[in-house]
Structure formats: C-alpha cells, structure tokens
Design a protein around this motif. Structure first.
Motif, PDB file in Angstrom:
ATOM      1  N   ILE A 169      -2.765   0.451  -4.446  1.00 56.20           N
ATOM      2  CA  ILE A 169      -1.950  -0.634  -3.911  1.00 56.20           C
ATOM      3  C   ILE A 169      -1.209  -1.305  -5.060  1.00 56.20           C
ATOM      4  O   ILE A 169      -1.812  -1.689  -6.071  1.00 56.20           O
ATOM      5  N   LEU A 170       0.086  -1.467  -4.899  1.00 54.67           N
ATOM      6  CA  LEU A 170       0.879  -2.184  -5.890  1.00 54.67           C
ATOM      7  C   LEU A 170       0.710  -3.682  -5.691  1.00 54.67           C
ATOM      8  O   LEU A 170       0.914  -4.200  -4.592  1.00 54.67           O
ATOM      9  N   ASP A 190      -8.333   0.713  -7.013  1.00 53.87           N
ATOM     10  CA  ASP A 190      -7.618   0.260  -5.820  1.00 53.87           C
ATOM     11  C   ASP A 190      -6.238  -0.323  -6.115  1.00 53.87           C
ATOM     12  O   ASP A 190      -5.332  -0.216  -5.282  1.00 53.87           O
ATOM     13  N   LEU A 191      -6.084  -0.962  -7.290  1.00 55.80           N
ATOM     14  CA  LEU A 191      -4.885  -1.759  -7.547  1.00 55.80           C
ATOM     15  C   LEU A 191      -4.145  -1.282  -8.784  1.00 55.80           C
ATOM     16  O   LEU A 191      -4.740  -0.754  -9.721  1.00 55.80           O
ATOM     17  N   ARG A 231       6.519   2.611 -10.545  1.00 52.96           N
ATOM     18  CA  ARG A 231       6.887   3.995 -10.227  1.00 52.96           C
ATOM     19  C   ARG A 231       5.853   4.586  -9.280  1.00 52.96           C
ATOM     20  O   ARG A 231       4.677   4.693  -9.601  1.00 52.96           O
ATOM     21  N   LYS A 232       6.329   4.968  -8.104  1.00 50.67           N
ATOM     22  CA  LYS A 232       5.410   5.460  -7.082  1.00 50.67           C
ATOM     23  C   LYS A 232       4.634   6.677  -7.550  1.00 50.67           C
ATOM     24  O   LYS A 232       3.475   6.871  -7.179  1.00 50.67           O
ATOM     25  N   SER A 233       5.270   7.479  -8.363  1.00 49.19           N
ATOM     26  CA  SER A 233       4.608   8.691  -8.855  1.00 49.19           C
ATOM     27  C   SER A 233       3.428   8.382  -9.757  1.00 49.19           C
ATOM     28  O   SER A 233       2.574   9.235  -9.987  1.00 49.19           O
ATOM     29  N   GLU A 234       3.377   7.141 -10.277  1.00 49.21           N
ATOM     30  CA  GLU A 234       2.309   6.766 -11.204  1.00 49.21           C
ATOM     31  C   GLU A 234       1.220   5.926 -10.537  1.00 49.21           C
ATOM     32  O   GLU A 234       0.248   5.553 -11.192  1.00 49.21           O
ATOM     33  N   PRO A 246       0.815  -1.219   0.000  1.00 48.20           N
ATOM     34  CA  PRO A 246       0.000   0.000   0.000  1.00 48.20           C
ATOM     35  C   PRO A 246       0.845   1.264   0.000  1.00 48.20           C
ATOM     36  O   PRO A 246       2.018   1.256   0.399  1.00 48.20           O
ATOM     37  N   ALA A 247       0.240   2.346  -0.426  1.00 48.47           N
ATOM     38  CA  ALA A 247       0.877   3.659  -0.349  1.00 48.47           C
ATOM     39  C   ALA A 247       0.944   4.102   1.108  1.00 48.47           C
ATOM     40  O   ALA A 247       0.140   3.652   1.940  1.00 48.47           O
TER      41      ALA A 247
END
Length: 296
Positions: free
Chosen positions: A210-211, A196-197, A202-205, A126-127
């Motif tokens: 949730i990754l 959600d997913l 890339r966190k900025s994208e 998760p972020a």
C-alpha cells in the motif's frame, strides 16, 4: 432547492439511472453535514459533460458566466493566478451539479489563510486486487502513529479504492512545514510495516504494498472531501467513519452511496462533527516524530 438547474433529467450515472436532479438532491440532503468540511475552501471541479460514461476533466478557474453570488478567491499559481470557486452554502453545491460537477475536490486550507492548512491527509492507496483487510490494518497503523505523536486520526473510506486518514491542524504552520512532516511520518510508517506499506511512487517498485501517499499536503493540491460523490458505477460516496468501524470486516471503500449516505447521516450523524476541536500544532508532534524515528 433555490437554484434552477438546466436539463435536470440528464443522466450522469447512466447504469444507475441517476440524473442531475438526483445528484443535486443528494448534495442538498447531506449539505448540513458536508458544508462544515468544504466551506471556504478553494475547489477543483471534476466535471462530466456527458455523464460518467464520457471523459471527465478538472475545472479550476471560475468561468465568467457563473453568477455573482458564487463566492470566489484568487490564488497565486506558478506563472500567474487563478480564481477558484468557494462552496459557502447548499445553493453552491446544487449549482455546481447543474454545471455537470460530480465531485468537488477541496484544498486543505481555507481562503483566508491559503498557505496554512487546517487538515493533513494520508492517502492509503492499495495495489489492484489488494485485500481490503490490509488497507483497514494500514489505517489503524496510521492512527496509532498519529496518537503516539499527540494527534487525533479520523478515517474516511474514499468511495474508490482506499482509505484516507486525516488529522486536523491548528492554522499556524505552512505547507512548507506540513508536507515534510507528513513525509517523515509516512516514511516511519513504512519502516515499521515494510511488508504492507511503502512510500515508493513507482508502481513497479511497490511489490503489492500500500502506498502511503502524502502528496496532497501541499499548496494548491486537493483531496476528496467528506460526502463527495465519486464518478463510479453505483454513485459511491467518500464517507467518514467512526474509528471503530475500521475493525468491521464488511467495510469496503465504496460501501456507501448517494442512496444510503443520507440514511446513515440521519441515523448516526457525522462521525467528524467535532473534528476541529482536535486540531493540534506541529511543533510538539514533530519532536515526538523525530524521537520515534531515531529509536528505530
């Protein structure tokens, strides 16, 4: 314990007053339930020579001074080979703590078939600041998809931020087959639940989503195994849970610690005790997955 550890009073978790001896005693207490999940898997040792307040590092190659009774396996790596330790008994767990290992990370395959994994894992990452209810929901979505394609999901809170959803495999397919399969499943999950997913690294994208991380499903990659201690304040533990516990609003990734996990195991046993009996091959699951993807 049958293993003497040096400096047993050394603080590994200074804020919590937990010493080497405390962490070694924890691993001894849970070894009955932990060993089936880590036995004969090459490990990478996450070590903290100055406790968790200092810098940690991963140690893979077995030092020459390790005793002969520590089992080893030589593995091929790019440019040569490495010799990894194998956890085969409680004494090994205790010895590694004596070497300032807090968390053993394990391969998804075992020493006798290094390129054929017997487990697949989805890491739901998760972020920062994300509502954990969203992570619990993501795990249930992952389980729904696995069941649709004929596989059985098992959930583990990581002791850190998220949830790992595992499924056992028959040891037939290689990592070269398993990783694309996991990637295709993650992409289908993200397409079904785009709010959600995501599979975007890339966190900025990610946009707060949730990754669904499947990178661990590759040769020589590792994951945190059941009942491993995490190097965080409170000494939280990566803890397998019953699938129904994903509906518990009180669930948190670091809910259980070295103090509470032994009590939980004594009371309830290991929710993953029969995980191996649910192992499935990839052929039929891959066909079902491809069919579901085409329907979208």
């Amino acid at each position: 314990m049958n293993v003497e550890i040096t400096h047993p009073d050394k603080l590994l978790f200074p804020q919590d007053g937990l010493t080497k001896a405390d962490i070694a005693a924890y691993y001894e207490a849970v070894s009955e339930w932990m060993l089936p999940h880590v036995r004969d898997r090459p490990i990478s040792m996450l070590r903290f020579t100055n406790g968790i307040g200092g810098e940690g590092f991963f140690h893979k190659n077995v030092p020459d001074h390790y005793p002969a009774w520590i089992r080893r396996v030589e593995v091929e790596k790019r440019g040569g080979t490495l010799v990894h330790a194998l956890i085969s008994n409680v004494d090994t767990l205790v010895y590694l703590v004596g070497q300032n290992t807090i968390t053993p990370h394990v391969w998804l395959s075992r020493a006798d078939r290094l390129r054929q994994p017997d487990r697949l894992v989805f890491d739901l990452d998760p972020a920062p600041g994300a509502d954990f209810a969203t992570v619990r929901r993501a795990a249930r979505h992952t389980g729904d998809l696995l069941r649709e394609i004929g596989m059985e999901p098992f959930a583990q809170v990581t002791g850190s931020k998220g949830i790992h959803v595992w499924t056992p495999l028959r040891r037939r397919a290689t990592f070269e087959d398993v990783r694309p399969f996991a990637r295709a499943a993650a992409e289908l999950l993200a397409s079904r639940h785009p709010d959600d997913l995501t599979t975007e690294f890339r966190k900025s994208e990610r946009g707060g989503r949730i990754l669904v991380d499947v990178m661990r499903n590759a040769y020589a990659q590792t994951a945190v195994p059941p009942y491993a201690v995490r190097p965080r304040p409170g000494a939280p533990v990566a803890t397998p849970i019953g699938w129904e516990e994903l509906s518990d609003s009180k669930l948190r990734p670091d809910r259980w610690t070295v103090k509470s996990v032994p009590r939980r195991l004594e009371a309830k046993g290991d929710p993953w005790a029969d995980i191996a009996s649910f192992a499935r091959g990839l052929s039929r699951a891959r066909k079902r997955l491809e069919s579901l993807a085409q329907e979208r």
